[in-house]
Design a protein around this motif. Structure first.
Motif, PDB file in Angstrom:
ATOM      1  N   THR A 164      -2.733  -9.307   8.303  1.00 22.95           N
ATOM      2  CA  THR A 164      -1.738  -8.332   7.841  1.00 22.95           C
ATOM      3  C   THR A 164      -2.025  -6.941   8.377  1.00 22.95           C
ATOM      4  O   THR A 164      -1.121  -6.253   8.884  1.00 22.95           O
ATOM      5  CB  THR A 164      -1.691  -8.304   6.302  1.00 22.95           C
ATOM      6  OG1 THR A 164      -1.326  -9.596   5.821  1.00 22.95           O
ATOM      7  CG2 THR A 164      -0.687  -7.272   5.806  1.00 22.95           C
ATOM      8  N   ASP A 223     -10.316 -20.071   6.546  1.00 26.22           N
ATOM      9  CA  ASP A 223      -9.803 -18.706   6.380  1.00 26.22           C
ATOM     10  C   ASP A 223      -8.278 -18.601   6.373  1.00 26.22           C
ATOM     11  O   ASP A 223      -7.728 -17.550   6.037  1.00 26.22           O
ATOM     12  CB  ASP A 223     -10.409 -17.755   7.421  1.00 26.22           C
ATOM     13  CG  ASP A 223     -10.058 -18.118   8.855  1.00 26.22           C
ATOM     14  OD1 ASP A 223      -9.181 -18.974   9.063  1.00 26.22           O
ATOM     15  OD2 ASP A 223     -10.678 -17.528   9.770  1.00 26.22           O
ATOM     16  N   HIS A 224      -7.580 -19.706   6.702  1.00 20.44           N
ATOM     17  CA  HIS A 224      -6.119 -19.684   6.638  1.00 20.44           C
ATOM     18  C   HIS A 224      -5.610 -20.015   5.236  1.00 20.44           C
ATOM     19  O   HIS A 224      -4.430 -19.852   4.946  1.00 20.44           O
ATOM     20  CB  HIS A 224      -5.536 -20.710   7.625  1.00 20.44           C
ATOM     21  CG  HIS A 224      -5.870 -22.127   7.269  1.00 20.44           C
ATOM     22  ND1 HIS A 224      -7.131 -22.668   7.478  1.00 20.44           N
ATOM     23  CD2 HIS A 224      -5.128 -23.115   6.694  1.00 20.44           C
ATOM     24  CE1 HIS A 224      -7.145 -23.918   7.064  1.00 20.44           C
ATOM     25  NE2 HIS A 224      -5.945 -24.214   6.582  1.00 20.44           N
ATOM     26  N   ARG A 225      -6.487 -20.495   4.358  1.00 20.51           N
ATOM     27  CA  ARG A 225      -6.062 -20.912   3.022  1.00 20.51           C
ATOM     28  C   ARG A 225      -5.817 -19.707   2.118  1.00 20.51           C
ATOM     29  O   ARG A 225      -6.427 -18.656   2.279  1.00 20.51           O
ATOM     30  CB  ARG A 225      -7.125 -21.802   2.377  1.00 20.51           C
ATOM     31  CG  ARG A 225      -7.390 -23.111   3.089  1.00 20.51           C
ATOM     32  CD  ARG A 225      -8.358 -23.938   2.259  1.00 20.51           C
ATOM     33  NE  ARG A 225      -8.758 -25.167   2.933  1.00 20.51           N
ATOM     34  CZ  ARG A 225      -9.587 -26.057   2.406  1.00 20.51           C
ATOM     35  NH1 ARG A 225     -10.103 -25.851   1.196  1.00 20.51           N
ATOM     36  NH2 ARG A 225      -9.908 -27.154   3.079  1.00 20.51           N
ATOM     37  N   THR A 226      -4.937 -19.914   1.148  1.00 19.99           N
ATOM     38  CA  THR A 226      -4.715 -18.903   0.115  1.00 19.99           C
ATOM     39  C   THR A 226      -5.727 -19.131  -0.999  1.00 19.99           C
ATOM     40  O   THR A 226      -5.802 -20.232  -1.555  1.00 19.99           O
ATOM     41  CB  THR A 226      -3.290 -18.990  -0.446  1.00 19.99           C
ATOM     42  OG1 THR A 226      -2.362 -18.776   0.615  1.00 19.99           O
ATOM     43  CG2 THR A 226      -3.074 -17.933  -1.526  1.00 19.99           C
ATOM     44  N   ASN A 272      -7.306  -5.545   1.026  1.00 20.52           N
ATOM     45  CA  ASN A 272      -7.380  -6.826   0.342  1.00 20.52           C
ATOM     46  C   ASN A 272      -6.143  -7.673   0.651  1.00 20.52           C
ATOM     47  O   ASN A 272      -5.622  -8.379  -0.195  1.00 20.52           O
ATOM     48  CB  ASN A 272      -7.509  -6.583  -1.165  1.00 20.52           C
ATOM     49  CG  ASN A 272      -8.002  -7.774  -1.962  1.00 20.52           C
ATOM     50  OD1 ASN A 272      -8.164  -7.672  -3.165  1.00 20.52           O
ATOM     51  ND2 ASN A 272      -8.224  -8.914  -1.340  1.00 20.52           N
ATOM     52  N   PHE A 273      -5.627  -7.566   1.894  1.00 15.46           N
ATOM     53  CA  PHE A 273      -4.436  -8.311   2.308  1.00 15.46           C
ATOM     54  C   PHE A 273      -4.816  -9.682   2.865  1.00 15.46           C
ATOM     55  O   PHE A 273      -5.982  -9.978   3.117  1.00 15.46           O
ATOM     56  CB  PHE A 273      -3.670  -7.542   3.381  1.00 15.46           C
ATOM     57  CG  PHE A 273      -2.942  -6.326   2.865  1.00 15.46           C
ATOM     58  CD1 PHE A 273      -1.878  -6.462   1.983  1.00 15.46           C
ATOM     59  CD2 PHE A 273      -3.295  -5.054   3.289  1.00 15.46           C
ATOM     60  CE1 PHE A 273      -1.195  -5.348   1.516  1.00 15.46           C
ATOM     61  CE2 PHE A 273      -2.624  -3.942   2.835  1.00 15.46           C
ATOM     62  CZ  PHE A 273      -1.565  -4.081   1.949  1.00 15.46           C
ATOM     63  N   LYS A 274      -3.790 -10.501   3.142  1.00 14.39           N
ATOM     64  CA  LYS A 274      -4.012 -11.773   3.820  1.00 14.39           C
ATOM     65  C   LYS A 274      -4.523 -11.514   5.237  1.00 14.39           C
ATOM     66  O   LYS A 274      -4.228 -10.471   5.822  1.00 14.39           O
ATOM     67  CB  LYS A 274      -2.711 -12.577   3.869  1.00 14.39           C
ATOM     68  CG  LYS A 274      -2.253 -13.107   2.524  1.00 14.39           C
ATOM     69  CD  LYS A 274      -0.976 -13.916   2.666  1.00 14.39           C
ATOM     70  CE  LYS A 274      -0.518 -14.463   1.320  1.00 14.39           C
ATOM     71  NZ  LYS A 274       0.759 -15.238   1.439  1.00 14.39           N
ATOM     72  N   PRO A 275      -5.264 -12.473   5.807  1.00 20.06           N
ATOM     73  CA  PRO A 275      -5.754 -12.293   7.175  1.00 20.06           C
ATOM     74  C   PRO A 275      -4.603 -11.993   8.140  1.00 20.06           C
ATOM     75  O   PRO A 275      -3.553 -12.631   8.093  1.00 20.06           O
ATOM     76  CB  PRO A 275      -6.399 -13.649   7.495  1.00 20.06           C
ATOM     77  CG  PRO A 275      -6.801 -14.197   6.166  1.00 20.06           C
ATOM     78  CD  PRO A 275      -5.738 -13.746   5.212  1.00 20.06           C
ATOM     79  N   LYS A 334     -11.429 -10.828   1.475  1.00 19.00           N
ATOM     80  CA  LYS A 334     -10.635 -12.004   1.778  1.00 19.00           C
ATOM     81  C   LYS A 334     -11.015 -13.175   0.861  1.00 19.00           C
ATOM     82  O   LYS A 334     -11.980 -13.097   0.104  1.00 19.00           O
ATOM     83  CB  LYS A 334     -10.855 -12.417   3.239  1.00 19.00           C
ATOM     84  CG  LYS A 334     -10.348 -11.385   4.253  1.00 19.00           C
ATOM     85  CD  LYS A 334      -8.833 -11.350   4.290  1.00 19.00           C
ATOM     86  CE  LYS A 334      -8.289 -10.348   5.317  1.00 19.00           C
ATOM     87  NZ  LYS A 334      -8.309  -8.981   4.829  1.00 19.00           N
ATOM     88  N   GLY A 335     -10.261 -14.261   0.992  1.00 16.00           N
ATOM     89  CA  GLY A 335     -10.606 -15.471   0.253  1.00 16.00           C
ATOM     90  C   GLY A 335     -11.808 -16.169   0.853  1.00 16.00           C
ATOM     91  O   GLY A 335     -12.649 -16.712   0.137  1.00 16.00           O
TER      92      GLY A 335
END
Length: 375
Positions: A81, A113-116, A76-79, A105-106
C-alpha cells in the motif's frame, strides 16, 4: 487499529511528538463498538491529529512534506500500500535519508506475507490459542496481545534504529509482524519440547509443577487464586489455615508427593476453603507471604488501591468530553511514570497548525481540509 497505534503511543508516552495521519472520514476506531470501543482513547493519547486524503496528489504531497520533517514514520497498511502511495521507505529515504520507517504487518516477508492477519488468526496458527484453551477447545487470549506487543517491538526497533543513526547518520526500515510476535510468545513451549521431547500441554490441561496452584470458589461464589509452590510454603499454608492433619500426612510430605495426590487433595481443599471469604483469605495469605490473587474484572482496576496510590492511572478526557482514568506504560524513568500530556485528539484537531508549520498558506490549508468532521 491497534498494532501501529500502539507503536506511536509508546513513542508518544516516552516524549516524542507523534502526529497521527487520519483519512478524511477519520480513523475507523473512533466509531467502533463493543470490544473495540476502547481502542481509540487508549492507543491515541499523547498524539496530534491531521486529516489527509492519501488518494489525492495534494494529500500525498502533504504527507511527503510531513515525512520529510520526521525522525520516524510508522505505518500499518497491507503490504504494497505505501509503495502505491509513493510513501514507502524507498521513496521517503530519498527526501529524508535519516528517516526510520517502521512497518507493521501480519507476517514478515515470506510465504505467508500475502495473507490477511488478525490477532485471532495468528493466535490460532501460532500455537497460542492451543495453549490457552482446554484440550480440543482452542481459545483466543483475552487481550490483543500480538497487536500490542507487535507495536511495542516496532517501537523498540525504532529506538534501536535511532541509536544506530547516531553512528551512521542514516535511517533504516524496521519491520514488526503479528505472526512472528506470536511465535515469540510460545517460544517457551517450543523449547520445552526441544529440551524434553514432550509436547507442551494446553495450560488448563497441563500437569502442574505445584500441588496447590489453583482458583478456588469460596463464600458468596467469589473466586481467588491460591498457591503454595514449595515445601516451606506448604508448611506455612497448613499452619496459617490450621491444617495440621494435612501437614502430618506422609502422602503429602514433598511437593512431588502432593502433585501425585492432586486428584484427592484439591477437592478436599476446595471443600475446606469454601466457607472462607475472599477478603479473609487474601489477608491471611498476604500476612504469611503466600501467593494469592482475587479474581478481578478489568473494570474493577479503576478502583485498585495500588494503581491509584502509585500513579498507575492518569486522568484523561475522552473525545466526547467525559473524564476518565487510563493505565500508563508499566515502567518508571528516573522515578517517574511517563504520563498523559495530550488527550486523545479530536479529528484533525492539529491539522491546520501542522500545515502552517510546513509552509502552507490559508487557502492551501482550506483546500486540504476534509469537508466535515466524521460522525
Amino acid at each position: 487499529m491497534v498494532m501501529g497505534p500502539t507503536c506511536g503511543m509508546v513513542l508518544a508516552d516516552l516524549g516524542a511528538e507523534v502526529i497521527k495521519v487520519e483519512p478524511p472520514q477519520g480513523d475507523n476506531t473512533r466509531r467502533l463498538l463493543g470490544s473495540g470501543a476502547g481502542f481509540f482513547p487508549l492507543f491515541n493519547r499523547n498524539k496530534k491529529s491531521i486529516a489527509l486524503d492519501l488518494q489525492t496528489p495534494q494529500g500525498r504531497a502533504a504527507a511527503l512534506k510531513l515525512a520529510a520533517t520526521a525522525d520516524i514514520v510508522s505505518e500499518n497498511f497491507k503490504p504494497g500500500t505505501m509503495a502505491k502511495l509513493g510513501l514507502d521507505y524507498a521513496s521517503l529515504s530519498k527526501v529524508n535519508p535519516r528517516v526510520i520507517f517502521v512497518s507493521h504487518k501480519g507476517f514478515l516477508p515470506g510465504p505467508y506475507d500475502h495473507r490477511t492477519a488478525l490477532d485471532e488468526v495468528v493466535q490460532m496458527m501460532g500455537g497460542l490459542a492451543y495453549m490457552t484453551g482446554r484440550p480440543g477447545d482452542p481459545l483466543r487470549a483475552g487481550a490483543s496481545v500480538n497487536d500490542i506487543m507487535g507495536g511495542m517491538f516496532g517501537a523498540i526497533g525504532a529506538m534501536a534504529a535511532l541509536a544506530q543513526r547516531e553512528h551512521t547518520g542514516r535511517g533504516q526500515e524496521v519491520q514488526s509482524a503479528l505472526f512472528e510476535n506470536n511465535v515469540f510468545l510460545v517460544a517457551q513451549h517450543m523449547m520445552q519440547f526441544a529440551v524434553t521431547g514432550q509436547p507442551a500441554a494446553p495450560m488448563p490441561g497441563r500437569i502442574s509443577a505445584w500441588a496447590v496452584y489453583d482458583v478456588f470458589t469460596v463464600r458468596d461464589g467469589k473466586q481467588v487464586f491460591l498457591a503454595a509452590v514449595s515445601d516451606s510454603q506448604w508448611k506455612v499454608f497448613c499452619e496459617a489455615l490450621g491444617y495440621a492433619d494435612l501437614f502430618a500426612d506422609p502422602r503429602l510430605k514433598t511437593n512431588n508427593d502432593r502433585v501425585h495426590a492432586r486428584d484427592w487433595l484439591i477437592p478436599m481443599l476446595r471443600e475446606r476453603l469454601a466457607s472462607h471469604d475472599v477478603e479473609e483469605l487474601s489477608g491471611l495469605f498476604e500476612k504469611h507471604g503466600l501467593p494469592f490473587a482475587p479474581i478481578t474484572r478489568p473494570q474493577d482496576l479503576f478502583d485498585d488501591p495500588h494503581l491509584n496510590a502509585t500513579g498507575g492511572l492518569a486522568p484523561m478526557t475522552l473525545p466526547d468530553g467525559r473524564l476518565t482514568k487510563v493505565p500508563l506504560l508499566p515502567l518508571k524513568l528516573d522515578g517517574h511514570r511517563p504520563g498523559v500530556r495530550l488527550d486523545p485528539p479530536k479529528f484533525n484537531e492539529h491539522g491546520p497548525a501542522l500545515l502552517r508549520e510546513l509552509g502552507y498558506d490559508e487557502q492551501a490549508i482550506e483546500r486540504l481540509m476534509p469537508p466535515s468532521a466524521p460522525q
